[in-house]
Design a protein around this motif. Structure first.
Motif, mmCIF file in Angstrom:
data_model
loop_
_atom_site.group_PDB
_atom_site.id
_atom_site.type_symbol
_atom_site.label_atom_id
_atom_site.label_comp_id
_atom_site.label_asym_id
_atom_site.label_seq_id
_atom_site.Cartn_x
_atom_site.Cartn_y
_atom_site.Cartn_z
ATOM 1 N N LEU A 190 3.356 1.718 -10.788
ATOM 2 C CA LEU A 190 2.894 0.883 -11.891
ATOM 3 C C LEU A 190 2.720 1.695 -13.169
ATOM 4 N N THR A 191 2.588 2.993 -13.055
ATOM 5 C CA THR A 191 2.443 3.846 -14.227
ATOM 6 C C THR A 191 3.773 4.048 -14.934
ATOM 7 N N PHE A 192 4.845 4.216 -14.205
ATOM 8 C CA PHE A 192 6.115 4.611 -14.795
ATOM 9 C C PHE A 192 7.112 3.477 -14.988
ATOM 10 N N VAL A 193 6.832 2.304 -14.468
ATOM 11 C CA VAL A 193 7.749 1.173 -14.602
ATOM 12 C C VAL A 193 7.033 0.067 -15.369
ATOM 13 N N ARG A 194 7.712 -0.507 -16.343
ATOM 14 C CA ARG A 194 7.110 -1.601 -17.101
ATOM 15 C C ARG A 194 6.826 -2.774 -16.175
ATOM 16 N N PHE A 195 5.699 -3.450 -16.416
ATOM 17 C CA PHE A 195 5.263 -4.534 -15.538
ATOM 18 C C PHE A 195 6.319 -5.617 -15.416
ATOM 19 N N ARG A 196 6.969 -5.981 -16.517
ATOM 20 C CA ARG A 196 7.954 -7.066 -16.455
ATOM 21 C C ARG A 196 9.214 -6.676 -15.686
ATOM 22 N N ASP A 197 9.443 -5.384 -15.473
ATOM 23 C CA ASP A 197 10.608 -4.930 -14.717
ATOM 24 C C ASP A 197 10.347 -4.857 -13.203
ATOM 25 N N LEU A 198 9.136 -5.088 -12.793
ATOM 26 C CA LEU A 198 8.807 -5.017 -11.374
ATOM 27 C C LEU A 198 9.275 -6.276 -10.651
ATOM 28 N N PRO A 199 9.569 -6.171 -9.361
ATOM 29 C CA PRO A 199 9.909 -7.368 -8.590
ATOM 30 C C PRO A 199 8.676 -8.271 -8.465
ATOM 31 N N PRO A 200 8.890 -9.572 -8.273
ATOM 32 C CA PRO A 200 7.772 -10.520 -8.232
ATOM 33 C C PRO A 200 6.691 -10.178 -7.193
ATOM 34 N N TRP A 201 7.098 -9.716 -6.016
ATOM 35 C CA TRP A 201 6.100 -9.402 -4.994
ATOM 36 C C TRP A 201 5.207 -8.253 -5.422
ATOM 37 N N LEU A 202 5.765 -7.308 -6.167
ATOM 38 C CA LEU A 202 4.978 -6.160 -6.615
ATOM 39 C C LEU A 202 4.057 -6.550 -7.768
ATOM 40 N N LYS A 203 4.487 -7.476 -8.606
ATOM 41 C CA LYS A 203 3.612 -7.987 -9.660
ATOM 42 C C LYS A 203 2.401 -8.660 -9.035
ATOM 43 N N GLY A 204 2.651 -9.457 -8.015
ATOM 44 C CA GLY A 204 1.553 -10.127 -7.321
ATOM 45 C C GLY A 204 0.591 -9.134 -6.686
ATOM 46 N N TRP A 205 1.160 -8.077 -6.125
ATOM 47 C CA TRP A 205 0.325 -7.042 -5.505
ATOM 48 C C TRP A 205 -0.530 -6.348 -6.554
ATOM 49 N N ALA A 206 0.054 -6.084 -7.703
ATOM 50 C CA ALA A 206 -0.693 -5.419 -8.779
ATOM 51 C C ALA A 206 -1.856 -6.288 -9.239
ATOM 52 N N VAL A 207 -1.625 -7.569 -9.369
ATOM 53 C CA VAL A 207 -2.692 -8.491 -9.775
ATOM 54 C C VAL A 207 -3.765 -8.543 -8.691
ATOM 55 N N TYR A 208 -3.346 -8.645 -7.440
ATOM 56 C CA TYR A 208 -4.291 -8.695 -6.322
ATOM 57 C C TYR A 208 -5.188 -7.455 -6.289
ATOM 58 N N VAL A 209 -4.587 -6.284 -6.430
ATOM 59 C CA VAL A 209 -5.346 -5.039 -6.371
ATOM 60 C C VAL A 209 -6.323 -4.956 -7.547
#
Length: 51
Positions: A5-24
């Protein structure tokens, strides 16, 4: 996970990883509130026991 999450822009992440980031993020915030509340209750209990 955090390094990703530090080195990749949030909008470039796959949907499941975006959801995980929000959950965490939400989980960490709730845990912080819980621990602060627990600490406050412990301090109140110590004051009551001494008084």
């Amino acid at each position: 996970m955090d390094d990703t999450l530090t080195f990749v822009r949030f909008r470039d992440l796959p949907p499941w990883l975006k959801g995980w980031a929000v959950y965490v993020t939400v989980r960490d915030k709730l845990e912080g509130w819980w621990l602060r509340g627990e600490d406050a209750a412990r301090r109140v209990w110590q004051v009551v026991r001494r008084g």
